[in-house]
Each structure stands twice: as structure tokens, then as C-alpha cells.
Design an enzyme around this catalytic site. Structure first.
Site, PDB file in Angstrom:
ATOM      1  N   GLN A  21      39.655 -24.334  -3.565  1.00 59.31           N
ATOM      2  CA  GLN A  21      39.233 -25.582  -2.927  1.00 59.31           C
ATOM      3  C   GLN A  21      38.731 -25.289  -1.517  1.00 59.31           C
ATOM      4  O   GLN A  21      39.487 -24.798  -0.676  1.00 59.31           O
ATOM      5  CB  GLN A  21      40.373 -26.601  -2.865  1.00 59.31           C
ATOM      6  N   HIS A  79      36.206 -30.043  -1.326  1.00 58.08           N
ATOM      7  CA  HIS A  79      37.171 -31.057  -0.902  1.00 58.08           C
ATOM      8  C   HIS A  79      36.414 -32.195  -0.213  1.00 58.08           C
ATOM      9  O   HIS A  79      36.012 -32.080   0.937  1.00 58.08           O
ATOM     10  CB  HIS A  79      38.186 -30.433   0.054  1.00 58.08           C
ATOM     11  N   HIS A 108      40.538 -37.569   1.067  1.00 53.38           N
ATOM     12  CA  HIS A 108      41.687 -37.666   1.982  1.00 53.38           C
ATOM     13  C   HIS A 108      41.357 -37.674   3.468  1.00 53.38           C
ATOM     14  O   HIS A 108      42.142 -37.204   4.286  1.00 53.38           O
ATOM     15  CB  HIS A 108      42.697 -36.571   1.665  1.00 53.38           C
ATOM     16  N   PRO A 140      45.620 -28.989  -5.758  1.00 55.05           N
ATOM     17  CA  PRO A 140      45.575 -28.269  -4.482  1.00 55.05           C
ATOM     18  C   PRO A 140      46.676 -28.760  -3.551  1.00 55.05           C
ATOM     19  O   PRO A 140      46.780 -29.953  -3.285  1.00 55.05           O
ATOM     20  CB  PRO A 140      44.182 -28.602  -3.935  1.00 55.05           C
ATOM     21  N   LEU A 141      47.512 -27.830  -3.087  1.00 57.85           N
ATOM     22  CA  LEU A 141      48.688 -28.167  -2.281  1.00 57.85           C
ATOM     23  C   LEU A 141      48.741 -27.264  -1.058  1.00 57.85           C
ATOM     24  O   LEU A 141      48.998 -26.060  -1.175  1.00 57.85           O
ATOM     25  CB  LEU A 141      49.968 -27.956  -3.096  1.00 57.85           C
ATOM     26  N   GLY A 166      47.284 -38.271  -8.584  1.00 60.08           N
ATOM     27  CA  GLY A 166      47.834 -39.364  -7.792  1.00 60.08           C
ATOM     28  C   GLY A 166      49.140 -39.913  -8.317  1.00 60.08           C
ATOM     29  O   GLY A 166      49.181 -40.983  -8.913  1.00 60.08           O
ATOM     30  N   TYR A 172      39.078 -36.101   5.271  1.00 61.36           N
ATOM     31  CA  TYR A 172      38.550 -34.910   5.927  1.00 61.36           C
ATOM     32  C   TYR A 172      37.021 -35.023   6.070  1.00 61.36           C
ATOM     33  O   TYR A 172      36.452 -36.077   5.823  1.00 61.36           O
ATOM     34  CB  TYR A 172      39.019 -33.656   5.189  1.00 61.36           C
ATOM     35  N   GLY A 192      50.983 -32.260  -8.386  1.00 62.05           N
ATOM     36  CA  GLY A 192      51.240 -31.598  -7.124  1.00 62.05           C
ATOM     37  C   GLY A 192      52.696 -31.273  -6.914  1.00 62.05           C
ATOM     38  O   GLY A 192      53.161 -30.177  -7.191  1.00 62.05           O
TER      39      GLY A 192
END
Length: 379
Positions: A112, A189, A192, A37-38, A310, A194, A332
Site C-alpha cells: 500500500q 491509499h 482516511h 493494511p495496518l 470496516g 490522507y 484488520g
């Protein structure tokens, strides 16, 4: 040492594990290279645009798995300019031709679903209200991903105990909308820094109700979201992304390994399709810290498909697969710059370099759909 053994096995048997088939639930994948997901910030007014049809279809292969950019579950979920949502009928209808284009090429497409929580300011919120979070702890200004601009965040409002189920329901409705738009499933999600991560991590979550304090309580919101989404669309259509080791947006945890293990063991009860987890290493702004075996305990504990992400390159991905440290590898930046990344991996072809300065510009072509395919690059 283990990584060297894995590399040796790949070289000796001539295999390229990234380009081998895999059965993920009912989905027959032709290779193990996943589009991560980008966020691209090219969805005007939070509505996906027609230029996304080409962007996603360019990166589609028959039997390939793609995950959309983070997609907001409600009008309070926003924290960045021009990011897509899936809480309105207009947004659902706008996603349909994008999904159709991916399916026309035989791809498998997951949406996502996302809420930024405190990673926002009043300018993104309905009626200029405060962003919501697990806590009223304010996030300090952050350098944006381009390494230049600074993002400022408004003081968040701590959700009341009674309000938490309402946000859970937003995720449920977003999942329903994603299936209506034609997606094969959703990825929750939970990474990160959120909203879900703001509940999971003890550096943020200072609650004293049933959603704070103990590890079990901090994981409660995430698992309630999972349960609601599973009940709405079925466990075989649900994945989740987690980053227990990351401290993005000041969201670290005092015991990330325990957090990751508790989450995957709890997820097993719901029988979800996959867990997508970020390694305790990230390549950001040219820097890398490696700890390539950090996810192994979580991978061993989880019963479904395990996706690792990652900072992977081709060699890292092949080693992780050959050593059985993961089932699939998400890419990514390299997939962003190489729409035919699986083919390049298969042929051991050179890769296009990505241009960070065009990641988030509003242009519907430049840095978005103008990266050349292998044949074009050769010409």
C-alpha cells in the site's frame, strides 16, 4: 432483512463463503479473507525491519492476499513515527526478504503506497518544512488511535498546480520500487483523510484550479495517480483503497455516494485489478455504527474485484459474500490478533482478543508477533 436471508442461506447450505476460492485477475486466491493494511510503526528510520519478516509470514496462507501497512512514497509523505517507506534503495532492499517470506508460503502480497498530506507536522518533514496538501486548511489536534495521546499538526502548504504532477510521479516511482522489491502489486491509499482523500473531499479541497471545485476536478489528482501507476506497472497489478463515507481527519464530503460512484466508474476506464472500499461504518474505540449496504451501488458499478472493509466479523463477512455485496473481505484488528484467522474462520474456532495498547508500541515482539496460533492457544 437481506442480511438475515444471507445468514439463512449460509446456514442451510453449510457453506462458509469466506473460505472459498476466488480468482482475482491472474491471482488464484484460496480464500476471501484479506489482511487489511495496518500501520504498526515498527520501521526504524522509515526502513522496514527484519521483525516484519515473521509478522507478515505468520499471517500468510497459500493463496491468501496480504496488503502491507501504509508505506510512504517520498520523504514528504511521513506523519507518524517509524512508518516504512519505499522511495529509497535501502527501503527497497529491506522489503525484499519480507516479500520473499510471504511468497515462500504461497501468499500474494501487495504494497500500500501512501502520502499523509496535511496529517503531519514540521518534525516529520524534510528540513522542517510545512506539510503539503490540497489546501492550506489546518487540521485540528486529534486523539491518536490509542485513545490517549494527542497529535498536533502543522499548518499545511497548498500545492501549486505545477507541483501536483511531481507528487503523482512520487506514486509512480514508489510503484516501480514495489515491483523491484518483489511485490505482486500495489494498493494506492486514497482513503482516511490522507493526501489523495484531501483532494477528493470537498470539506478539505478549496482549490480553484483544475484540481478543485467540481466532482470531476476533485477526483483528477487521484485518477492521475492511478493512470501513472497503471502505465508504470500494469493495471493487473493495481488496486486502490477509498473511503468516501468516512470523515477521518476532518475529511468529510457533502455527497459521499456521488463521490464513490464517480470514482469507481472512472476507475473502470483504467481496468485496475481491484477497488478496496471502506463501509460507511467503522468500529473504533469500541463503538460501531452499522450501514452494511452502503457500498452496494459502488460494488455494482465497479468492473473489477471489490474488497470491503470496516468492522467486519465472520458473520458479517459471510453475509456480505453470500448476498454478493463484495468479492473479498479485509480484516484488520482480528487478523492482527489472530495470525491464523482464515483457519479459525474455517474451523469456527474462538478468536484471540486484540490489545489496543500494543498496536503502536516499538517492541518488535510484544503485540506484534506474540499472538498465539490456534494450536498454541489450545496448549
Amino acid at each position: 432483512m437481506a442480511a438475515n436471508h444471507g445468514e439463512k442461506r449460509v446456514q442451510e447450505d453449510g457453506k462458509n463463503p469466506l473460505i472459498t476460492p476466488y480468482k482475482m485477475g491472474k491471482f488464484e486466491l484460496s480464500h476471501r479473507v484479506v489482511l487489511a493494511p495496518l500501520q504498526r510503526q515498527r520501521s526504524w528510520g522509515n526502513v522496514p525491519q527484519p521483525h516484519a519478516i515473521l509478522y507478515y509470514s505468520q499471517r500468510t496462507t497459500k493463496g491468501g492476499l496480504l496488503i502491507t501497512e501504509a508505506t510512504g512514497v517520498s520523504d514528504t509523505a511521513q506523519g507518524y513515527p517509524e512508518t516504512p517507506g519505499i522511495w529509497t534503495k535501502e527501503q527497497v532492499e529491506a522489503w525484499k526478504p519480507i516479500v520473499d517470506a510471504v511468497h515462500a508460503k504461497g501468499g500474494i502480497f501487495f504494497c500500500q503506497i501512501w502520502h499523509v498530506g496535511r496529517v503531519s507536522n514540521t518534525g516529520f518533514q524534510p528540513n522542517g518544512q510545512a506539510p503539503i496538501s490540497s489546501s492550506d486548511r489546518e487540521l485540528t489536534p486529534q486523539i491518536r488511535s490509542n485513545g490517549i495521546d494527542v497529535a498536533d499538526f502543522s499548518p499545511p502548504r497548498k500545492l501549486t498546480t505545477e507541483e501536483v504532477p511531481l507528487v503523482v510521479n512520487d506514486f509512480r516511482l514508489a510503484a516501480r520500487n514495489a515491483i523491484e522489491a518483489g511485490f505482486d502489486g500495489v494498493e494506492i491509499h486514497g482513503a482516511h483523510g490522507y493526501l489523495i482523500d484531501q483532494f477528493l473531499k470537498d470539506h478539505v479541497n478549496d482549490r480553484t484550479d483544475q484540481y478543485g471545485g467540481s466532482l470531476e476536478n476533485r477526483c483528477r489528482f487521484a485518477l492521475e495517480v492511478v493512470e501513472a501507476v497503471v502505465n508504470e506497472i500494469g493495471a493487473d497489478r493495481v488496486g486502490i483503497r477509498l473511503s468516501p463515507f468516512a470523515d477521518d481527519m476532518e475529511s468529510g464530503d457533502s455527497n459521499p455516494k456521488a463521490l464513490g460512484l464517480h470514482m469507481v466508474e472512472s476507475l473502470n476506464k483504467y481496468g485496475i485489478l481491484y477497488c478496496h472500499m471502506v463501509e460507511p461504518r467503522m468500529k473504533t474505540l469500541g463503538e460501531i455504527t452499522k450501514c452494511p449496504h452502503g457500498l452496494v451501488p459502488m460494488r455494482k458499478a465497479f468492473n473489477g474485484t471489490f474488497i470491503s472493509a470496516g468492522g467486519y466479523d465472520k458473520e458479517d463477512g459471510n453475509n456480505a459474500l453470500s448476498e454478493n455485496r463484495t468479492d473479498l473481505v479485509a480484516y484488520g484488528r482480528w487478523f492482527l490478533a489472530n495470525p491464523d484467522l482464515p483457519k479459525r474462520f474455517e474451523l469456527n474456532a474462538p478468536l484471540n482478543k486484540y490489545d489496543r495498547s500494543t498496536f503502536y508500541i516499538p517492541d518488535p515482539v510484544v503485540g506484534y508477533t506474540d499472538y498465539p496460533f490456534l494450536e498454541e492457544a489450545a496448549v
